[in-house]
Design a protein around this motif. Structure first.
Motif, PDB file in Angstrom:
ATOM      1  N   GLY A 140      50.982  40.905  20.400  1.00 44.77           N
ATOM      2  CA  GLY A 140      49.813  40.100  19.607  1.00 44.77           C
ATOM      3  C   GLY A 140      48.410  40.576  20.070  1.00 44.77           C
ATOM      4  O   GLY A 140      47.569  40.828  19.266  1.00 44.77           O
ATOM      5  N   THR A 144      46.704  42.291  16.684  1.00 46.83           N
ATOM      6  CA  THR A 144      45.325  41.584  16.132  1.00 46.83           C
ATOM      7  C   THR A 144      44.232  42.472  16.043  1.00 46.83           C
ATOM      8  O   THR A 144      43.302  42.406  15.342  1.00 46.83           O
ATOM      9  CB  THR A 144      45.031  40.555  16.904  1.00 46.83           C
ATOM     10  OG1 THR A 144      44.729  40.751  18.110  1.00 46.83           O
ATOM     11  CG2 THR A 144      46.259  39.107  16.504  1.00 46.83           C
ATOM     12  N   ASP A 310      42.770  35.961  13.266  1.00 51.98           N
ATOM     13  CA  ASP A 310      44.016  36.345  14.070  1.00 51.98           C
ATOM     14  C   ASP A 310      43.630  36.578  15.579  1.00 51.98           C
ATOM     15  O   ASP A 310      43.940  36.341  16.557  1.00 51.98           O
ATOM     16  CB  ASP A 310      44.665  37.376  13.422  1.00 51.98           C
ATOM     17  CG  ASP A 310      45.740  36.828  12.607  1.00 51.98           C
ATOM     18  OD1 ASP A 310      45.683  35.873  12.394  1.00 51.98           O
ATOM     19  OD2 ASP A 310      46.265  37.728  11.917  1.00 51.98           O
ATOM     20  N   MET A 314      44.247  34.854  19.060  1.00 48.49           N
ATOM     21  CA  MET A 314      44.859  35.385  20.107  1.00 48.49           C
ATOM     22  C   MET A 314      43.918  35.266  21.285  1.00 48.49           C
ATOM     23  O   MET A 314      44.532  35.085  22.551  1.00 48.49           O
ATOM     24  CB  MET A 314      44.873  37.029  19.823  1.00 48.49           C
ATOM     25  CG  MET A 314      45.432  38.063  20.772  1.00 48.49           C
ATOM     26  SD  MET A 314      47.209  37.574  21.194  1.00 48.49           S
ATOM     27  CE  MET A 314      47.290  37.422  22.930  1.00 48.49           C
ATOM     28  N   LEU A 346      50.810  31.685  19.193  1.00 47.37           N
ATOM     29  CA  LEU A 346      50.867  32.862  18.378  1.00 47.37           C
ATOM     30  C   LEU A 346      51.736  32.841  17.407  1.00 47.37           C
ATOM     31  O   LEU A 346      51.790  33.093  16.125  1.00 47.37           O
ATOM     32  CB  LEU A 346      51.068  34.241  19.064  1.00 47.37           C
ATOM     33  CG  LEU A 346      49.868  34.350  20.253  1.00 47.37           C
ATOM     34  CD1 LEU A 346      50.045  35.697  20.902  1.00 47.37           C
ATOM     35  CD2 LEU A 346      48.426  34.353  19.579  1.00 47.37           C
ATOM     36  N   VAL A 351      50.353  34.603  14.076  1.00 45.88           N
ATOM     37  CA  VAL A 351      49.796  35.823  14.755  1.00 45.88           C
ATOM     38  C   VAL A 351      50.835  37.052  14.646  1.00 45.88           C
ATOM     39  O   VAL A 351      50.526  38.238  14.552  1.00 45.88           O
ATOM     40  CB  VAL A 351      48.832  35.634  15.838  1.00 45.88           C
ATOM     41  CG1 VAL A 351      48.441  36.829  16.194  1.00 45.88           C
ATOM     42  CG2 VAL A 351      47.680  34.739  15.253  1.00 45.88           C
ATOM     43  N   ILE A 352      52.096  36.341  15.416  1.00 51.30           N
ATOM     44  CA  ILE A 352      53.048  37.400  15.575  1.00 51.30           C
ATOM     45  C   ILE A 352      54.182  36.635  15.121  1.00 51.30           C
ATOM     46  O   ILE A 352      54.240  35.307  15.019  1.00 51.30           O
ATOM     47  CB  ILE A 352      53.222  38.117  17.030  1.00 51.30           C
ATOM     48  CG1 ILE A 352      53.464  36.805  17.999  1.00 51.30           C
ATOM     49  CG2 ILE A 352      52.294  38.810  17.445  1.00 51.30           C
ATOM     50  CD1 ILE A 352      53.761  37.164  19.354  1.00 51.30           C
TER      51      ILE A 352
END
Length: 515
Positions: A140, A144, A310, A314, A346, A351-352
């Motif tokens: 991540g 990002t 994002d 993160m 996340l 985000v992931i």
């Protein structure tokens, strides 16, 4: 009639010719001729590298066939043979590391040395999972762009030289060391993704064959110095308080946080300053000076613009995770739980994705081989091999009748280099610390100095292998440094660390009145 017969004959001839063409085209590829005999092409071997596999099997068989020493059970000795064979396999690499470890566990189980529960016991251990989750967090961090943003900021400030960049990472990690008691979390969760992002941003990526540009040097240096910083403070590594407790029970003195930090400060600082320079000479980066790098980094920062959503998520997840690593113990939140909070954030925010986590091969590979080694090393202790080794050393040193100074050196060296048989600092401390401290005191060595040296070295001895301490597997798994090089550098620097702490350190300890 005659014309018709000629047409039929022509058609038959045409069909026969076509049949010959088809038959010729369907004929298999010509067989390679070797003199008069036909030799078919050999099928390519797709399995393990046979020569390295042979070394691994031979090492294990030799130990297996040697009768167990007096005081060691056959079961413990045979498990030691499998362990050594697995380590040789991990060094020579006949298969990927995780596959090699699986073969080792298979042999252990088939021969009845380890039941299933024992063979896979370490898969429930915190450290392998913490390392694996650190890989996911690193994904991540890089995906990002937050890693690149932080890397460009560091480059813009310190980026005129690779050495300057490296020192900035080394001392940043040293500053955080006393606040984060998990080396795997600190090095793997914070500094691995940052260091990797920095290397990639500067064009050094093992996937592109450019690892030597700067990444191999930087990764090696940051890992090596992390073993030093973890030994400089009681709160820098989770197992250090165990050393303190065992020392109190053995010598009747409780080592304070200040005593430990003061004793390690001067030799530790010497190592932190010297190691980047030593590796700069012995394992130099291809790119040493980059005067244009700060300017380019500022240009790239301008192109990135403001932080994306994002990146902000993160950053928030990282802040929460680090905060829990620092203060979580006071509220009952462990290191793995803290890492899972960050990972869950996340995943929930998108985000992931879990698919990306599943595709993170190095994470699962590292989890597998590290857990397998921890399990085997743990049962070597439970089966009595490690206690036997400790008692043998104690008897040998006592029988030699050495003065305390040479006895001190012998015992410390044996304690340090026996770590090749361990995949955990805590396991080593639990198995050998008390016995070795007892023999040092019995030989007349200063009790407090002996306790501190063994405690500090319980961290630094992790420098030798890619499995000996929590920061080693993730840094090695990044793929910047070949395994043979990792071990050579580890052994070479171990000599430097021992010389520094027992040389400069002994003078410093005299000055501050420890003996």
């Amino acid at each position: 009639m005659e014309l018709r017969q000629r047409n039929i004959a022509s058609a038959v001839s045409h069909r026969a010719s076509a049949k010959r063409v088809v038959t010729a085209s369907a004929t298999p590829a010509p067989i390679v001729q070797a003199g008069d005999a036909a030799v078919a092409p050999k099928a390519e071997w797709k399995g393990a590298k046979l020569k390295p596999l042979g070394y691994s099997v031979l090492a294990g068989l030799i130990i297996w066939c040697i009768p167990a020493p007096v005081g060691v059970t056959v079961k413990a000795w045979h498990l030691f043979a499998v362990f050594v064979g697995t380590i040789v396999g991990i060094i020579t690499n006949p298969l990927p590391l995780g596959a090699t470890a699986m073969v080792g566990l298979a042999v252990s189980m088939v021969t009845g040395l380890l039941p299933f529960a024992a063979a896979f016991s370490a898969f429930s251990s915190e450290i392998p999972w913490l390392i694996a989750i650190a890989f996911f967090l690193a994904r991540g961090f890089i995906k990002t762009g937050l890693g690149n943003r932080i890397a460009y900021i560091i480059v813009s400030i310190f980026g005129k030289s690779t050495l300057g960049l490296t020192y900035s990472l080394v001392f940043s990690e040293a500053i955080l060391a006393p606040a984060i008691p998990s080396l795997a979390a600190r090095a793997g969760g914070i500094f691995l993704p940052l260091t990797k992002a920095l290397c990639v941003a500067c064009g050094s990526d093992p996937e592109k064959g450019t690892e030597k540009k700067m990444g191999a040097y930087v990764m090696t240096t940051v890992f090596q110095t992390s073993t030093v910083t973890s030994g400089m403070f009681i709160t820098a590594m989770a197992a250090n308080p165990l050393s303190v407790n065992l020392a109190a029970a053995t010598i009747g003195q409780t080592i304070t946080w200040g005593q430990w930090a003061l004793a390690a400060s001067i030799p530790g600082l010497v190592c932190l300053i010297a190691v980047p320079l030593i590796l700069y000479v012995l394992y130099p980066p291809d790119v040493k000076d980059s005067p244009e790098a700060p300017v380019k980094a500022k240009e790239e920062l301008a192109k990135l613009g403001p932080m994306s959503s994002d990146e902000k998520i993160m950053a928030a997840a990282l802040v929460v995770t680090v905060g829990l690593w620092i203060f979580g113990a006071s509220i009952g939140v462990g290191s793995v739980a803290a890492a899972l909070v960050g990972l869950s954030t996340l995943l929930i925010a998108g985000v992931i994705t879990w698919k990306e986590c599943l595709a993170e091969g190095p994470a699962w590979d590292t989890l597998t081989w590290f857990a397998a080694l921890i399990a085997m090393a743990s049962y070597l202790n439970k089966y009595g091999l490690i206690p036997w080794f400790s008692q043998t050393v104690v008897k040998g040193v006592s029988a030699a009748g050495l003065a305390w100074q040479p006895a001190f050196l012998v015992v410390v060296l044996l304690y340090f280099y026996s770590h090749y048989a361990f995949a955990s600092g805590a396991a080593h401390i639990g198995a050998m610390y008390t016995a070795f401290l007892s023999v040092l005191v019995a030989c007349g060595a200063p009790p407090l100095v002996s306790a501190l040296v063994l405690g500090i070295f319980s961290n630094i001895m992790g420098c030798t292998t890619h499995y000996g301490i929590g920061s080693a597997p993730p840094f090695f798994g990044a793929g910047y440094v070949p395994l043979a090089t990792w071990w050579k550098i580890g052994f070479g620097l171990s000599v430097f660390y021992i010389t520094t702490f027992l040389g400069i350190g002994s003078v410093w300890w005299k000055v501050i009145g420890l003996y």
